[in-house]
Scaffold this active site. Structure first.
Site, PDB file in Angstrom:
ATOM      1  N   HIS A 347       0.854  -1.199   0.000  1.00 45.04           N
ATOM      2  CA  HIS A 347       0.000   0.000   0.000  1.00 45.04           C
ATOM      3  C   HIS A 347       0.890   1.251   0.000  1.00 45.04           C
ATOM      4  CE1 HIS A 347      -3.851   2.028   0.479  1.00 45.04           C
ATOM      5  NE2 HIS A 347      -3.143   2.942   1.115  1.00 45.04           N
ATOM      6  N   ALA A 348       0.616   2.157  -0.931  1.00 40.95           N
ATOM      7  CA  ALA A 348       1.521   3.291  -1.165  1.00 40.95           C
ATOM      8  C   ALA A 348       1.617   4.232   0.041  1.00 40.95           C
ATOM      9  CB  ALA A 348       1.052   4.077  -2.380  1.00 40.95           C
ATOM     10  N   HIS A 377      -0.094  11.760  -5.914  1.00 40.53           N
ATOM     11  CA  HIS A 377      -0.598  11.850  -4.536  1.00 40.53           C
ATOM     12  C   HIS A 377       0.558  11.734  -3.531  1.00 40.53           C
ATOM     13  CE1 HIS A 377      -3.465  10.928  -1.185  1.00 40.53           C
ATOM     14  NE2 HIS A 377      -2.449  10.199  -0.760  1.00 40.53           N
ATOM     15  N   TYR A 517      -9.475  11.372   4.143  1.00 38.33           N
ATOM     16  CA  TYR A 517      -9.652  11.254   2.683  1.00 38.33           C
ATOM     17  C   TYR A 517     -10.962  11.886   2.242  1.00 38.33           C
ATOM     18  CZ  TYR A 517      -5.845   7.929   3.306  1.00 38.33           C
ATOM     19  OH  TYR A 517      -4.658   7.339   3.654  1.00 38.33           O
TER      20      TYR A 517
HETATM   21  O1  X8Z Z   1      -4.318   5.316   1.136  1.00 31.32           O
HETATM   22  C1  X8Z Z   1      -4.290   6.119   0.231  1.00 31.32           C
HETATM   23  C2  X8Z Z   1      -2.950   6.642  -0.293  1.00 31.32           C
HETATM   24  C3  X8Z Z   1      -1.907   6.683   0.750  1.00 31.32           C
HETATM   25  S1  X8Z Z   1      -2.218   7.907   1.954  1.00 31.32           S
HETATM   26  C4  X8Z Z   1      -2.466   5.729  -1.399  1.00 31.32           C
HETATM   27  N1  X8Z Z   1      -5.451   6.525  -0.338  1.00 31.32           N
HETATM   28  C5  X8Z Z   1      -6.754   6.043   0.107  1.00 31.32           C
HETATM   29  C6  X8Z Z   1      -6.968   4.570  -0.231  1.00 31.32           C
HETATM   30  O2  X8Z Z   1      -6.164   4.018  -0.981  1.00 31.32           O
HETATM   31  O3  X8Z Z   1      -7.936   3.988   0.248  1.00 31.32           O
HETATM   32  C7  X8Z Z   1      -5.565   7.502  -1.416  1.00 31.32           C
HETATM   33  C8  X8Z Z   1      -7.024   7.539  -1.751  1.00 31.32           C
HETATM   34  C9  X8Z Z   1      -7.758   6.899  -0.616  1.00 31.32           C
HETATM   35 ZN    ZN Z   2      -1.978   9.838   1.183  1.00 25.23          ZN
END
Ligand code: X8Z
Ligand code: ZN
Length: 609
Positions: A347-348, A377, A517
């Site tokens: 997970h990024a 992002h 988010y």
């Molecule tokens: O978790 C993330 C990022 C890292 S802060 C990749 N996001 C949420 C997800 O993947 O559920 C970005 C969009 C929403």
């Molecule tokens: Zn993020």
């Protein structure tokens, strides 16, 4: 995720971050005087201690995240336990100044210290150790999970892509069901974790962990909850139309037996494991009579993009605004591809390891449109971290956590057809005409509007788990009630309390609060609209790009440089001129699409009750 690393926020514990081995003890030990002077001394010592701890914590977390094995789990567990113990001690000390009148700067830092944990524990080493054993086990189970699919062992990153491309409903159901089975064993641990963390929150003077999370927005928790309701109220009508439109198309694609014309949408048909982003359904959702526009995944693939060139392209957007290039160490130390030979947290996330220059991204980049957005992002986090580095340690954070999530997404909204021409990805004669605007907006809506009720569900569920309205014997039932109420979706097969479907999502298994988010999706349109106004843009909002505009860059960086030094409305005002979060910008962006969807949905029985 973790401490200093990405959003100091993604850490399973701290919202604040920082450490090195046990260093200074705050000068004002528990029980001492609580004067403005002792408060100032306490804050200074706490800040020094946390700054020292954080680099060590961050490096341990980085090794774990990029090489999960017995030893790195061992290290992370101990590091997390010590971090929690130290922060609980500081937060509890900070609590002693609750009724004391303090200079504004000291007051702000004392309050930040009190709120600096994501998951507190009761004081002492034992509770912190048990908590970190659980959180590490949950994290590893999630990140090392694989399923047996069509005779192969498949990991989540590949599954995510398959959920977006597979159109056979049996296979979709199989992938969905198998992945959700990975989370079932988390249930008991999760319930115990809630008990420990809630006790920790109560010891710090909060009602429960959820109230503590909601107290992080420069206003009382219940006021913030009403803000969220207000924002959702502004945008819910857009979701209702999109849901109605998408359901009709899915019904046409799959037939009544798979997706009925009325009622909720089957969760595994929406092109994403969690039904949080429906953009991969674009080919099915194209407005009537519209021709296909370009496909970003195809453009990237044809042009031979790699994880590194995708990252360089994202960096170039930031440097075009006048921001500095990333340091060499970013390129030497980041992890941009899934390693073949070891388990990692795919997970990024974006990391600041030393509050100086050691910025990194960890992302298992695949060459597709979604990952192209995600790398923008992540770099947004890094550029924010760099911008506020000169602030005192406790202010090295976003104005609130939604700001941190919104930076890079705001940049990615600027990826317009014109911009793609400018960077050589699209030929000028491929730029969609104005008649394709509805298609372009539809694609954005499938990513942005669809996300809002998902984000709400994530923390509605946790707030209710933490405050006891949802008890462990109803974890799964309550999860699906909320999913149905907000998102209008239903699971593809019967679920029961032997399963733990919330745990199949990263941020629940890893205790990353999710309201950020939701707020980010609202804020990023406010930033975008303001930036385009500053740039003097006059066309349809969604065609605007501020690529290359150093004036906008300067103003944006000025907001980022503030970090958490001021209440967030000050930061918002610095860039947008308004002090309120507001769904209006997002609503204006999507207004032309709204009109189209209303027309298209006429005569349909929308909704899902
Ligand atoms: O978790 C993330 C990022 C890292 S802060 C990749 N996001 C949420 C997800 O993947 O559920 C970005 C969009 C929403
Ligand atoms: Zn993020």
């Amino acid at each position: 995720m973790l401490a200093k690393p990405i959003l100091k926020m993604a850490a399973s514990w701290i919202a604040i971050a920082a450490f090195a081995a046990c260093a200074t003890t705050p000068t004002n030990g528990a029980g001492g005087a609580t004067t403005p002077d002792s408060a100032a001394a306490f804050v200074a010592a706490a800040e020094a201690e946390l700054a020292e701890r954080s680099e060590r914590e961050a490096r341990i977390a980085w090794i774990y995240n990029t090489y999960i094995n017995f030893d790195t789990e061992w290290l992370l567990q101990r590091s997390d336990a010590e971090a929690t113990e130290a922060r609980v001690r500081l937060a509890s000390e900070a609590g002693r100044y609750a009724g004391v009148e303090l200079p504004a700067d000291v007051r702000r830092k004392v309050d930040l210290l009190r709120l600096s944990l994501v998951l507190p524990a009761p004081q002492g080493a034992e509770a912190a150790a048990e908590l970190s054993r659980i959180t590490t086990a949950l994290a590893s189970r999630y990140s090392t999970g694989t399923i047996d699919y069509q005779g192969r062992e498949v990991a989540l990153d590949e599954l995510e892509t398959l959920m977006g491309t597979e159109r056979n409903p049996q296979r979709l159901q199989e992938m969905w069901t198998e992945w959700h089975a990975v989370a079932a064993p988390m249930r008991t641990d999760y319930a115990r974790m809630v008990e420990i963390a809630n006790q920790g929150a109560r010891d710090l003077g909060f009602e429960d962990v959820g109230q503590m999370w909601l107290s992080n927005y420069d206003m009382p928790a219940d006021e913030m909850e009403r803000e969220v309701e207000r924002l959702w109220g502004q945008l819910e009508p857009f979701y209702e139309e999109l849901h109605c439109y998408a359901r009709a198309r899915l019904n046409a694609q799959y037939g009544d037996a798979v997706q009925p014309e009325t009622g909720p949408i089957r969760a595994d048909l929406l092109g994403n494991m969690w039904a949080q982003d429906w953009s991969t359904l674009m080919p099915m959702m194209r407005p009537r009579g519209a021709r296909a526009t370009y496909d970003t995944t195809e453009l990237l693939t044809r042009a031979g993009y790699t994880p590194v060139t995708m990252t360089e392209t994202a960096e170039r957007f930031y440097t075009s605004l006048g921001l500095a290039e990333l340091p060499d160490t970013f390129w030497e130390r980041s992890l941009l591809e899934r390693p073949r030979d070891r388990d990692v947290v795919c997970h990024a996330s974006a990391w600041d390891l030393d509050s100086r220059e050691d910025l990194r991204v960890k992302q298992c980049i695949q060459i597709n449109a979604e990952h192209f957005q995600t790398i923008h992002h992540e770099l947004g986090h890094n550029y924010y971290q760099r911008a506020y580095m000169a602030q005192p340690y406790l202010y090295q954070n976003g104005a609130h956590d939604g700001f941190h999530e919104a930076i890079g997404d705001f940049i990615a909204l600027n990826i317009t057809p014109e911009y793609l021409v400018e960077i050589g990805l699209l030929r000028r004669n491929q730029v969609p005409a104005a008649s394709a605007d509805i298609s372009l907006l539809m694609e954005q809506a499938l990513g942005k509007i669809s996300f809002l009720p998902f984000a709400l569900t994530m923390d509605q569920w946790r707030w209710q788990v933490f405050d006891g309205r949802i008890t462990p014997d109803r974890y799964n039932a309550a999860w699906w009630e909320l999913r149905e109420r907000y998102q209008g979706i239903a699971p593809p097969n019967a679920r029961d309390e032997t399963m733990f479907d919330p745990g199949a999502k990263y941020h629940i298994a890893n205790n990353v609060p999710y309201l950020r988010y939701f707020l980010s999706y609202v804020l990023q349109f406010q930033f975008y609209e303001a930036a385009c106004q500053q740039a003097g843009w006059e066309g349809p909002l969604h065609r605007c790009t501020v690529y290359g505009n150093t004036e906008v860059g300067q103003r944006f960086n000025a907001m980022m440089e503030m970090g958490a030094s001021r209440p967030w409305p000050d930061a918002l005002e610095a860039f947008t001129g308004t002090r309120q979060m507001d769904g209006g910008a997002m609503a204006r962006y999507f207004q032309p699409l709204m009109a189209y969807m209303e027309e298209e949905n006429e005569g349909q029985e929308c909704g899902w009750d």
